[in-house]
Every structure is written in structure tokens, then in C-alpha cells.
Design a protein around this motif. Structure first.
Motif, PDB file in Angstrom:
ATOM      1  N   SER A  50      34.606  24.008   6.732  1.00 56.62           N
ATOM      2  CA  SER A  50      34.560  24.666   8.041  1.00 56.62           C
ATOM      3  C   SER A  50      34.552  23.653   9.178  1.00 56.62           C
ATOM      4  O   SER A  50      34.282  24.010  10.325  1.00 56.62           O
ATOM      5  CB  SER A  50      33.318  25.567   8.127  1.00 56.62           C
ATOM      6  OG  SER A  50      32.145  24.801   7.911  1.00 56.62           O
ATOM      7  N   ASN A  51      34.841  22.412   8.865  1.00 56.54           N
ATOM      8  CA  ASN A  51      34.904  21.365   9.882  1.00 56.54           C
ATOM      9  C   ASN A  51      36.247  20.654   9.776  1.00 56.54           C
ATOM     10  O   ASN A  51      36.340  19.532   9.276  1.00 56.54           O
ATOM     11  CB  ASN A  51      33.758  20.360   9.696  1.00 56.54           C
ATOM     12  CG  ASN A  51      33.856  19.200  10.672  1.00 56.54           C
ATOM     13  OD1 ASN A  51      34.435  19.331  11.756  1.00 56.54           O
ATOM     14  ND2 ASN A  51      33.325  18.045  10.296  1.00 56.54           N
ATOM     15  N   PRO A  52      37.321  21.303  10.240  1.00 59.60           N
ATOM     16  CA  PRO A  52      38.653  20.716  10.043  1.00 59.60           C
ATOM     17  C   PRO A  52      38.830  19.372  10.736  1.00 59.60           C
ATOM     18  O   PRO A  52      39.674  18.570  10.313  1.00 59.60           O
ATOM     19  CB  PRO A  52      39.599  21.779  10.615  1.00 59.60           C
ATOM     20  CG  PRO A  52      38.752  22.597  11.534  1.00 59.60           C
ATOM     21  CD  PRO A  52      37.377  22.605  10.925  1.00 59.60           C
ATOM     22  N   SER A  53      38.059  19.109  11.782  1.00 61.12           N
ATOM     23  CA  SER A  53      38.212  17.826  12.467  1.00 61.12           C
ATOM     24  C   SER A  53      37.766  16.653  11.595  1.00 61.12           C
ATOM     25  O   SER A  53      38.119  15.505  11.854  1.00 61.12           O
ATOM     26  CB  SER A  53      37.406  17.818  13.766  1.00 61.12           C
ATOM     27  OG  SER A  53      36.017  17.924  13.509  1.00 61.12           O
ATOM     28  N   GLY A  54      36.990  16.948  10.531  1.00 62.51           N
ATOM     29  CA  GLY A  54      36.537  15.891   9.628  1.00 62.51           C
ATOM     30  C   GLY A  54      37.526  15.560   8.537  1.00 62.51           C
ATOM     31  O   GLY A  54      37.183  14.800   7.619  1.00 62.51           O
ATOM     32  N   MET A  55      38.744  16.090   8.609  1.00 66.34           N
ATOM     33  CA  MET A  55      39.710  15.889   7.521  1.00 66.34           C
ATOM     34  C   MET A  55      39.964  14.416   7.240  1.00 66.34           C
ATOM     35  O   MET A  55      39.916  13.571   8.140  1.00 66.34           O
ATOM     36  CB  MET A  55      41.031  16.607   7.839  1.00 66.34           C
ATOM     37  CG  MET A  55      41.880  15.946   8.897  1.00 66.34           C
ATOM     38  SD  MET A  55      43.534  16.673   9.031  1.00 66.34           S
ATOM     39  CE  MET A  55      43.179  18.361   9.472  1.00 66.34           C
ATOM     40  N   VAL A  56      40.208  14.141   5.973  1.00 59.55           N
ATOM     41  CA  VAL A  56      40.537  12.776   5.559  1.00 59.55           C
ATOM     42  C   VAL A  56      41.979  12.660   5.069  1.00 59.55           C
ATOM     43  O   VAL A  56      42.474  11.537   4.884  1.00 59.55           O
ATOM     44  CB  VAL A  56      39.566  12.276   4.466  1.00 59.55           C
ATOM     45  CG1 VAL A  56      38.153  12.190   5.005  1.00 59.55           C
ATOM     46  CG2 VAL A  56      39.616  13.163   3.232  1.00 59.55           C
ATOM     47  N   ASP A 116      35.641  18.492   1.212  1.00 55.33           N
ATOM     48  CA  ASP A 116      34.380  18.050   1.828  1.00 55.33           C
ATOM     49  C   ASP A 116      34.223  18.484   3.276  1.00 55.33           C
ATOM     50  O   ASP A 116      33.228  18.157   3.918  1.00 55.33           O
ATOM     51  CB  ASP A 116      34.269  16.518   1.748  1.00 55.33           C
ATOM     52  CG  ASP A 116      34.223  16.024   0.317  1.00 55.33           C
ATOM     53  OD1 ASP A 116      33.588  16.695  -0.520  1.00 55.33           O
ATOM     54  OD2 ASP A 116      34.850  14.985   0.039  1.00 55.33           O
ATOM     55  N   HIS A 117      35.221  19.214   3.806  1.00 59.47           N
ATOM     56  CA  HIS A 117      35.179  19.580   5.226  1.00 59.47           C
ATOM     57  C   HIS A 117      35.722  20.993   5.418  1.00 59.47           C
ATOM     58  O   HIS A 117      36.601  21.226   6.253  1.00 59.47           O
ATOM     59  CB  HIS A 117      35.984  18.578   6.063  1.00 59.47           C
ATOM     60  CG  HIS A 117      35.515  17.158   5.916  1.00 59.47           C
ATOM     61  ND1 HIS A 117      34.425  16.661   6.580  1.00 59.47           N
ATOM     62  CD2 HIS A 117      35.976  16.140   5.142  1.00 59.47           C
ATOM     63  CE1 HIS A 117      34.231  15.398   6.245  1.00 59.47           C
ATOM     64  NE2 HIS A 117      35.161  15.051   5.367  1.00 59.47           N
ATOM     65  N   LYS A 128      43.693  19.322  -0.285  1.00 61.19           N
ATOM     66  CA  LYS A 128      43.267  20.547   0.384  1.00 61.19           C
ATOM     67  C   LYS A 128      42.761  21.519  -0.687  1.00 61.19           C
ATOM     68  O   LYS A 128      43.216  21.497  -1.832  1.00 61.19           O
ATOM     69  CB  LYS A 128      44.435  21.178   1.160  1.00 61.19           C
ATOM     70  CG  LYS A 128      45.099  20.241   2.178  1.00 61.19           C
ATOM     71  CD  LYS A 128      44.209  19.917   3.346  1.00 61.19           C
ATOM     72  CE  LYS A 128      44.925  19.031   4.360  1.00 61.19           C
ATOM     73  NZ  LYS A 128      44.097  18.769   5.557  1.00 61.19           N
ATOM     74  N   THR A 160      42.026  23.395   5.042  1.00 61.68           N
ATOM     75  CA  THR A 160      40.689  23.245   4.469  1.00 61.68           C
ATOM     76  C   THR A 160      40.648  22.144   3.417  1.00 61.68           C
ATOM     77  O   THR A 160      41.531  22.056   2.568  1.00 61.68           O
ATOM     78  CB  THR A 160      40.252  24.572   3.825  1.00 61.68           C
ATOM     79  OG1 THR A 160      40.326  25.611   4.801  1.00 61.68           O
ATOM     80  CG2 THR A 160      38.840  24.493   3.286  1.00 61.68           C
ATOM     81  N   GLU A 161      39.613  21.322   3.466  1.00 53.74           N
ATOM     82  CA  GLU A 161      39.479  20.216   2.515  1.00 53.74           C
ATOM     83  C   GLU A 161      38.203  20.359   1.689  1.00 53.74           C
ATOM     84  O   GLU A 161      37.258  21.049   2.100  1.00 53.74           O
ATOM     85  CB  GLU A 161      39.482  18.879   3.254  1.00 53.74           C
ATOM     86  CG  GLU A 161      40.797  18.597   3.932  1.00 53.74           C
ATOM     87  CD  GLU A 161      40.961  17.152   4.379  1.00 53.74           C
ATOM     88  OE1 GLU A 161      42.043  16.821   4.879  1.00 53.74           O
ATOM     89  OE2 GLU A 161      40.006  16.365   4.224  1.00 53.74           O
TER      90      GLU A 161
END
Length: 255
Positions: free
Chosen positions: A145-151, A142-143, A167, A139-140
Motif C-alpha cells: 500500500s506504499n507504491p512510492s517505496g517501490m524497488v 514489500d510495499h 510485483k 504493487t510489490e
């Protein structure tokens, strides 16, 4: 202090579905919770502090990776046993159960399922005994519940990887010895890396003022040009399916 007099009524005769081994595993966990969790948990919940003195007890009842094979330090039990242990711990405190299920499903499981033999032998026995505690970095800020958006990302620097990112809402992070961290490589592909406490640029600030799971330690993982040895990459699986496979394992323990 009042004794824990809990008795579990078996309204649906579920015990008929359990083996004698299952019942022994469950009863051992139940007695440990009554003795070591119930008497102290209100105090630690009020203080918003994880009771580190229970780590050895969690290991003794098989709460850390009970389904991991014996050769790697686990108890070699089945998934029903894992569920029964987590159920008993959950009755004592959800935060303590979170600590145990993170260690099992989100740290030990990916090392066992995706790691090399060398990684399994190096980390799993110490995680099973509680000598090492771990956390899972997906978990990040800014993302969530959208782990694919990780930076969070890492770059190949020849003899090591250079990891940067952050994280958030990470159970066990304030005291974890290792973190299984998910980050994107230079092609944008998600991989798992084992990051060890003490690596330069790696910090774990604690999150305060939570309203729930107060006896579970929660925090951040900060990576500021962290040099991660290449042998710490989990090679067995990559892509978003790798961390989601860990979450599949974790959901069972939580349920």
C-alpha cells in the motif's frame, strides 16, 4: 442447472436518468451474464480457475475499454456505460469484473492516456477484442500500500532498458500477454513500461489458495534483467501521479 431469473428492481427510478443507449448497453451485458457467467461460475470458483472461454464474450459486450475511441478499437461509449457494464458483470462474479476493469482502466487507459500514437495503434485494438490480455504492475511484495517505496527499477543501456524487480497480487498476470509495469529510473523517477510475454527474464508465477476472487487469475510479475525496447516506455506522464491516475479510473469501474 437452474436458469438465472434475476430481475433488477428500480427502487429509486434510476432508469429515468439513463438514455436509451445506456439501457441497451446494460441490458446486453445483463443477458450475457445470465447466459455465459451464471451457469458456469460456481464451478470455476470452486476450481479457482479463470474461465478463459468468456474472453470473447467480454469483448463483444464492450467490457474491454468501452470508453476508448472507436479509432483504437474501443466502443466510444461514455463513463456511465462503462459503469453499467461493470455493474452487470459484478453481479455475475467479482473476479470476472476484476479481469475486465483491469483490462480497461489499468492497461488500456494508460496506453491511451500516456502512450504514443504508435503504442495506441499497436496494442489497443488487440486489447479491445481480447486477442491481447493485459495486467498492471504496481504493487510489490514489500510495499503493497506504499507504491512510492517501490524497488523495481530500470537502467538505460543505450538501445534498451534493463528492468529488474517484482510485483505481487497482480490480476490477470498468469495469462497476460502484456504488462503495464511501473518502475523507477536511475534518478528514482517512476515511469510506465510495456513488457511483453516472451521477453527473456520475464515470468508470471500464479498465486494459489486464495479465499476470494477465486475465478480471477492472480499472480506475480518477475523481472530478471529483462531487456525492454525503449519504444515501450510510456512517455505521456511520469511520477507517482501516473499510476495513481490509472487507479482513479479503475476505482470508478470497481464502484
Amino acid at each position: 442447472m437452474r436458469p438465472d431469473l434475476f430481475e433488477a428492481p428500480d427502487y429509486y427510478n434510476l432508469d429515468e436518468l439513463l438514455s436509451e443507449e445506456h439501457k441497451l448497453v446494460r441490458d446486453a451485458a445483463r443477458q450475457w451474464v445470465k447466459r455465459d457467467i451464471t451457469p458456469i461460475i460456481e464451478e470455476f470458483a470452486q476450481k479457482a480457475e479463470f474461465p478463459k472461454q468468456i474472453i470473447g464474450g467480454l469483448a463483444e459486450i464492450g467490457a474491454f475499454g468501452p470508453y476508448i475511441p472507436v479509432e483504437y478499437g474501443g466502443a466510444g461509449l461514455d463513463q456511465i456505460s462503462y459503469g453499467l457494464i461493470m455493474q452487470e458483470i459484478e453481479r455475475g462474479d467479482s473476479g470476472v469484473r476484476s479481469t475486465a476493469s483491469v483490462q480497461s482502466s489499468l492497461v488500456m487507459y494508460p496506453i491511451f492516456a500516456y502512450g504514443t500514437e504508435e503504442q495506441r495503434k499497436k496494442y489497443l485494438p488487440k486489447l479491445a477484442t481480447g486477442e491481447y490480455m493485459g495486467c498492471f504492475g504496481l504493487t510489490e511484495p514489500d510495499h503493497g500500500s506504499n507504491p512510492s517505496g517501490m524497488v523495481t527499477n530500470f537502467k538505460d543501456k543505450g538501445d534498451h532498458f534493463l528492468l529488474n524487480g517484482a510485483k505481487l497480487w497482480i490480476s490477470n498476470s498468469p495469462f497476460a500477454d502484456i504488462a503495464v509495469v511501473w518502475a523507477k529510473n536511475e534518478e528514482g523517477r517512476i515511469h510506465g513500461l510495456i513488457v511483453e510475454r516472451g521477453m527473456e527474464g520475464f515470468s508470471t508465477p500464479e498465486t494459489h489458495n486464495k479465499w476470494s476472487l477465486r475465478a480471477s487469475a492472480t499472480g506475480e510479475l518477475i523481472f530478471d534483467n529483462v531487456r525492454v525496447p525503449k519504444e515501450n516506455l510510456l512517455p505521456g506522464k511520469n511520477g507517482l501521479g501516473a499510476p495513481l491516475g490509472c487507479l482513479d479510473s479503475a476505482r470508478y469501474g470497481i464502484a
